[in-house]
Design an enzyme around this catalytic site. Structure first.
Site, short mmCIF file in Angstrom:
data_model
loop_
_atom_site.label_atom_id
_atom_site.label_comp_id
_atom_site.label_asym_id
_atom_site.label_seq_id
_atom_site.Cartn_x
_atom_site.Cartn_y
_atom_site.Cartn_z
CG ASP A 8 -0.34 0.21 2.53
OD1 ASP A 8 0.91 0.30 2.61
OD2 ASP A 8 -1.08 0.30 3.53
N GLY A 65 2.16 -0.57 6.37
CA GLY A 65 2.80 0.14 7.48
C GLY A 65 3.24 -0.78 8.60
CB THR A 66 1.44 -2.60 11.17
OG1 THR A 66 0.29 -3.06 10.44
CG2 THR A 66 1.15 -1.25 11.81
CG HIS A 97 10.03 -24.24 12.34
ND1 HIS A 97 10.08 -24.06 13.71
CD2 HIS A 97 11.20 -24.84 11.99
CE1 HIS A 97 11.23 -24.54 14.18
NE2 HIS A 97 11.93 -25.01 13.15
NE ARG A 108 3.18 4.53 7.91
CZ ARG A 108 1.88 4.73 7.67
NH1 ARG A 108 0.97 4.15 8.41
NH2 ARG A 108 1.51 5.52 6.68
CG HIS A 132 8.49 -28.03 11.01
ND1 HIS A 132 8.05 -27.48 12.20
CD2 HIS A 132 9.80 -28.32 11.18
CE1 HIS A 132 9.06 -27.41 13.05
NE2 HIS A 132 10.13 -27.93 12.46
C1 RB5 Z 1 -1.97 2.81 6.45
O1 RB5 Z 1 -2.01 4.02 7.11
C2 RB5 Z 1 -1.82 1.67 7.42
O2 RB5 Z 1 -2.99 1.53 8.18
C3 RB5 Z 1 -1.50 0.39 6.69
O3 RB5 Z 1 -0.34 0.54 5.95
C4 RB5 Z 1 -1.26 -0.83 7.56
O4 RB5 Z 1 -0.36 -0.56 8.58
C5 RB5 Z 1 -2.46 -1.52 8.03
O5 RB5 Z 1 -2.41 -2.59 8.65
#
Ligand code: RB5
Length: 142
Positions: A8, A65-66, A97, A108, A132
């Site tokens: 994204d 991001g995450t 595994h 991020r 596994h």
């Molecule tokens: C975008 O701002 C963020 O929400 C997305 O990249 C992600 O981290 C969602 O899980």
């Protein structure tokens, strides 16, 4: 090896850096996004996961991001084992595994150097099979 990659907006810059860093190591298929303009991660996770699910690609990389949203979406697809990895030891175990077939990166929360190390490790580590294999077969969507 042909690798499909998508992100994204939050993962866009890291996606570009990974393609550039490993430009001679893999044949990249870039499924977007193609700018930092805000998009919805499922719109990029679903098409990539669908291709891996159907066997069109053995491996893919997804970045948000995450890493959570894009990985959760990918794991809705049969035969997809998307693993969120932020250090190379986790990438190694995800392959050994879990026979992970999609590497998920948290743009991020990871440095470029760590992301490169994770990619390198993920693609140079084999599935161990054995006990596994049985566990991975039990993952299937119900
Ligand atoms: C975008 O701002 C963020 O929400 C997305 O990249 C992600 O981290 C969602 O899980």
């Amino acid at each position: 090896m042909k690798v499909i990659i998508a992100s994204d907006h939050a993962g866009f810059e890291l996606k570009e850096k990974i393609i550039n860093q490993f430009k001679v190591d893999f044949e990249w298929v870039d499924n977007g996004t193609f700018s930092s303009e805000s998009v919805d991660y499922p719109d990029f996770a679903h098409p990539l996961a669908d291709k891996v699910s159907k066997g069109e690609f053995e491996y893919g990389i997804l970045i948000c991001g995450t890493g959570n949203g894009i990985g959760m979406t990918a794991n809705k697809h049969a035969n997809v084992r998307a693993a969120l990895c932020w250090k190379k030891e986790i990438a190694e175990l995800a392959r050994q595994h879990n026979n992970a077939n999609i590497l998920v990166l948290p743009a991020r929360f990871i440095s470029d150097e760590d992301a490169f190390a994770v990619v390198k490790t993920f693609f140079s580590t084999a599935f161990e099979g054995g006990r596994h294999q049985r566990r991975v077969e039990k993952i299937n969507i119900r």
